[in-house]
Write a protein that holds these residues in place. Structure first.
Motif, PDB file in Angstrom:
ATOM      1  N   GLY A  22       0.827  -1.207   0.000  1.00 25.56           N
ATOM      2  CA  GLY A  22       0.000   0.000   0.000  1.00 25.56           C
ATOM      3  C   GLY A  22       0.862   1.258   0.000  1.00 25.56           C
ATOM      4  O   GLY A  22       0.636   2.192  -0.770  1.00 25.56           O
ATOM      5  N   LYS A  23       1.875   1.227   0.851  1.00 23.50           N
ATOM      6  CA  LYS A  23       2.780   2.366   0.980  1.00 23.50           C
ATOM      7  C   LYS A  23       3.592   2.568  -0.308  1.00 23.50           C
ATOM      8  O   LYS A  23       3.763   3.686  -0.790  1.00 23.50           O
ATOM      9  N   ALA A  24       4.088   1.477  -0.857  1.00 17.48           N
ATOM     10  CA  ALA A  24       4.893   1.550  -2.079  1.00 17.48           C
ATOM     11  C   ALA A  24       4.049   2.057  -3.246  1.00 17.48           C
ATOM     12  O   ALA A  24       4.475   2.922  -4.029  1.00 17.48           O
ATOM     13  N   LEU A  25       2.853   1.528  -3.352  1.00 17.55           N
ATOM     14  CA  LEU A  25       1.956   1.915  -4.443  1.00 17.55           C
ATOM     15  C   LEU A  25       1.641   3.399  -4.350  1.00 17.55           C
ATOM     16  O   LEU A  25       1.637   4.115  -5.355  1.00 17.55           O
ATOM     17  N   ASP A  26       1.405   3.853  -3.143  1.00 16.18           N
ATOM     18  CA  ASP A  26       1.102   5.268  -2.928  1.00 16.18           C
ATOM     19  C   ASP A  26       2.289   6.140  -3.373  1.00 16.18           C
ATOM     20  O   ASP A  26       2.099   7.171  -4.019  1.00 16.18           O
ATOM     21  N   ALA A  27       3.515   5.717  -3.048  1.00 15.91           N
ATOM     22  CA  ALA A  27       4.703   6.492  -3.429  1.00 15.91           C
ATOM     23  C   ALA A  27       4.839   6.572  -4.950  1.00 15.91           C
ATOM     24  O   ALA A  27       5.112   7.639  -5.511  1.00 15.91           O
ATOM     25  N   TYR A  28       4.650   5.451  -5.629  1.00 20.42           N
ATOM     26  CA  TYR A  28       4.750   5.454  -7.096  1.00 20.42           C
ATOM     27  C   TYR A  28       3.644   6.299  -7.739  1.00 20.42           C
ATOM     28  O   TYR A  28       3.889   7.044  -8.696  1.00 20.42           O
ATOM     29  N   CYS A  29       2.440   6.172  -7.226  1.00 23.86           N
ATOM     30  CA  CYS A  29       1.318   6.881  -7.857  1.00 23.86           C
ATOM     31  C   CYS A  29       1.405   8.382  -7.613  1.00 23.86           C
ATOM     32  O   CYS A  29       1.049   9.175  -8.482  1.00 23.86           O
ATOM     33  N   THR A  30       1.923   8.769  -6.441  1.00 20.75           N
ATOM     34  CA  THR A  30       2.149  10.191  -6.168  1.00 20.75           C
ATOM     35  C   THR A  30       3.217  10.729  -7.123  1.00 20.75           C
ATOM     36  O   THR A  30       3.065  11.801  -7.710  1.00 20.75           O
ATOM     37  N   LEU A  31       4.300   9.971  -7.285  1.00 26.06           N
ATOM     38  CA  LEU A  31       5.378  10.372  -8.193  1.00 26.06           C
ATOM     39  C   LEU A  31       4.857  10.599  -9.608  1.00 26.06           C
ATOM     40  O   LEU A  31       5.227  11.560 -10.279  1.00 26.06           O
ATOM     41  N   LEU A  32       4.008   9.685 -10.057  1.00 23.30           N
ATOM     42  CA  LEU A  32       3.567   9.705 -11.451  1.00 23.30           C
ATOM     43  C   LEU A  32       2.255  10.451 -11.661  1.00 23.30           C
ATOM     44  O   LEU A  32       1.807  10.607 -12.802  1.00 23.30           O
ATOM     45  N   GLY A  33       1.637  10.876 -10.574  1.00 23.77           N
ATOM     46  CA  GLY A  33       0.376  11.613 -10.697  1.00 23.77           C
ATOM     47  C   GLY A  33      -0.745  10.782 -11.277  1.00 23.77           C
ATOM     48  O   GLY A  33      -1.522  11.242 -12.114  1.00 23.77           O
ATOM     49  N   ILE A  34      -0.812   9.538 -10.850  1.00 27.28           N
ATOM     50  CA  ILE A  34      -1.863   8.644 -11.381  1.00 27.28           C
ATOM     51  C   ILE A  34      -2.690   8.083 -10.232  1.00 27.28           C
ATOM     52  O   ILE A  34      -2.217   8.001  -9.097  1.00 27.28           O
ATOM     53  N   PRO A  35      -3.944   7.704 -10.517  1.00 28.61           N
ATOM     54  CA  PRO A  35      -4.737   7.044  -9.480  1.00 28.61           C
ATOM     55  C   PRO A  35      -4.137   5.670  -9.174  1.00 28.61           C
ATOM     56  O   PRO A  35      -3.584   5.030 -10.076  1.00 28.61           O
ATOM     57  N   CYS A  36      -4.235   5.240  -7.935  1.00 29.61           N
ATOM     58  CA  CYS A  36      -3.657   3.940  -7.563  1.00 29.61           C
ATOM     59  C   CYS A  36      -4.422   2.795  -8.218  1.00 29.61           C
ATOM     60  O   CYS A  36      -5.643   2.716  -8.091  1.00 29.61           O
ATOM     61  N   PRO A  37      -3.727   1.894  -8.895  1.00 25.51           N
ATOM     62  CA  PRO A  37      -4.393   0.699  -9.427  1.00 25.51           C
ATOM     63  C   PRO A  37      -4.745  -0.243  -8.268  1.00 25.51           C
ATOM     64  O   PRO A  37      -4.218  -0.089  -7.177  1.00 25.51           O
ATOM     65  N   PRO A  38      -5.634  -1.203  -8.507  1.00 25.03           N
ATOM     66  CA  PRO A  38      -6.023  -2.112  -7.419  1.00 25.03           C
ATOM     67  C   PRO A  38      -4.902  -3.063  -7.031  1.00 25.03           C
ATOM     68  O   PRO A  38      -4.028  -3.362  -7.852  1.00 25.03           O
ATOM     69  N   VAL A  39      -4.929  -3.497  -5.781  1.00 20.13           N
ATOM     70  CA  VAL A  39      -4.023  -4.559  -5.328  1.00 20.13           C
ATOM     71  C   VAL A  39      -4.781  -5.881  -5.470  1.00 20.13           C
ATOM     72  O   VAL A  39      -5.917  -5.992  -5.030  1.00 20.13           O
ATOM     73  N   VAL A  40      -4.157  -6.847  -6.110  1.00 21.22           N
ATOM     74  CA  VAL A  40      -4.800  -8.154  -6.288  1.00 21.22           C
ATOM     75  C   VAL A  40      -3.963  -9.216  -5.580  1.00 21.22           C
ATOM     76  O   VAL A  40      -2.793  -8.993  -5.284  1.00 21.22           O
ATOM     77  N   ILE A  41      -4.598 -10.351  -5.309  1.00 20.69           N
ATOM     78  CA  ILE A  41      -3.856 -11.444  -4.663  1.00 20.69           C
ATOM     79  C   ILE A  41      -3.723 -12.583  -5.662  1.00 20.69           C
ATOM     80  O   ILE A  41      -4.672 -12.909  -6.385  1.00 20.69           O
ATOM     81  N   THR A  42      -2.533 -13.157  -5.737  1.00 21.65           N
ATOM     82  CA  THR A  42      -2.313 -14.249  -6.694  1.00 21.65           C
ATOM     83  C   THR A  42      -3.239 -15.427  -6.350  1.00 21.65           C
ATOM     84  O   THR A  42      -3.659 -15.580  -5.206  1.00 21.65           O
ATOM     85  N   ASP A  43      -3.506 -16.224  -7.358  1.00 16.67           N
ATOM     86  CA  ASP A  43      -4.389 -17.379  -7.160  1.00 16.67           C
ATOM     87  C   ASP A  43      -3.813 -18.350  -6.139  1.00 16.67           C
ATOM     88  O   ASP A  43      -2.597 -18.447  -5.969  1.00 16.67           O
ATOM     89  N   ALA A  44      -4.705 -19.074  -5.479  1.00 14.69           N
ATOM     90  CA  ALA A  44      -4.292 -20.124  -4.540  1.00 14.69           C
ATOM     91  C   ALA A  44      -3.692 -21.300  -5.320  1.00 14.69           C
ATOM     92  O   ALA A  44      -3.796 -21.365  -6.547  1.00 14.69           O
ATOM     93  N   TYR A  45      -3.075 -22.215  -4.602  1.00 14.49           N
ATOM     94  CA  TYR A  45      -2.334 -23.306  -5.237  1.00 14.49           C
ATOM     95  C   TYR A  45      -3.149 -24.081  -6.266  1.00 14.49           C
ATOM     96  O   TYR A  45      -2.642 -24.407  -7.352  1.00 14.49           O
TER      97      TYR A  45
END
Lengths: 150, 150
Positions: A22-45
């Motif tokens: 969340g923190k990393a995404l916020d830093a990148y999106c602030t830098l680039l002036g873009i809305p934050c894309p969603p965080v997804v979770i990889t599929d289970a085994y």
């Protein structure tokens, strides 16, 4: 000139492992002036069929993708079982984990890389494709990711 | 949507620090089936005017550039005085050190990044342009490089 083992020279992703997506995404999106894309979770085994160092693995991760022209930045926060994601974070902290290339015939590319002393280290599936991480950090300074979309 | 501080979203380089540039270059060129590009040495202080952590620095490096479409892979073997190159190698070994973007007005971009808690860490000149490394590893997991060609 010899053969290009990857069959492409286009880097399509730069992947970073992070402790707090969340923190990393916020830093990148602030830098680039873009809305934050969603965080997804990889599929289970059951779906991902993740293999890590030759064994099935329950490893999962939270992911976010930031489109930057040809190159996508991928942020990965490992969760759960051991994985190259967790290894990367333990060894080097929040850092670039790999660069990715789109390939057409994963088994053939993997075979050639293995012959060059760079065997696969983790493999998994996602909707529409599969990824393979190559144990290339010693030779290339970074893990290679092969992405193959079906 | 807010402002893109960099003024671009195109990654133009991925830079790795290496202990042995000859060996690394050979591994990349074998992988890609290309002839090895030349290894060059950065300009001496008189021309490069290298600043590291606010002080003039005699740091130099051996460099090699591998063109991969939009993205160039840069290999950097630090030589001589302290530098972010050497810091990167000491901290994380052979690894991705930074990603670079071409900017148009370095002082303005640097000011905005500094306001975001990401000040410059190293700066230098080369024939036709200048580079600035940003102390962004904590926030972005990687050093940002601003490249400005005049």
């Amino acid at each position: 000139m010899s053969e290009n083992i990857l069959g492409t020279d286009q880097v399509c992703q730069v992947g970073l492992v992070v402790r707090d997506i969340g923190k990393a995404l916020d830093a990148y999106c602030t830098l680039l002036g873009i809305p934050c894309p969603p965080v997804v979770i990889t599929d289970a085994y059951e779906k991902a069929q993740t293999m890590y160092r030759g064994q099935p693995s329950l490893a999962q991760a939270k992911l976010a993708f930031i489109d930057l022209g040809q190159v996508q930045i991928e942020l990965i926060e490992p969760i759960g079982a051991p994985s190259t994601w967790k290894d990367g974070l333990d060894e080097k902290g929040y850092s670039v984990h790999r660069i990715a290339f789109k390939v057409k015939d994963t088994p053939q590319v993997v075979e050639k890389l293995t012959q060059q002393g760079m065997p696969p280290i983790q493999q998994g599936q996602y909707t529409g494709g599969m990824y393979t991480y190559i144990d290339s950090a010693k030779k290339l300074g970074v893990i290679l990711e092969l992405l193959e979309n079906f």
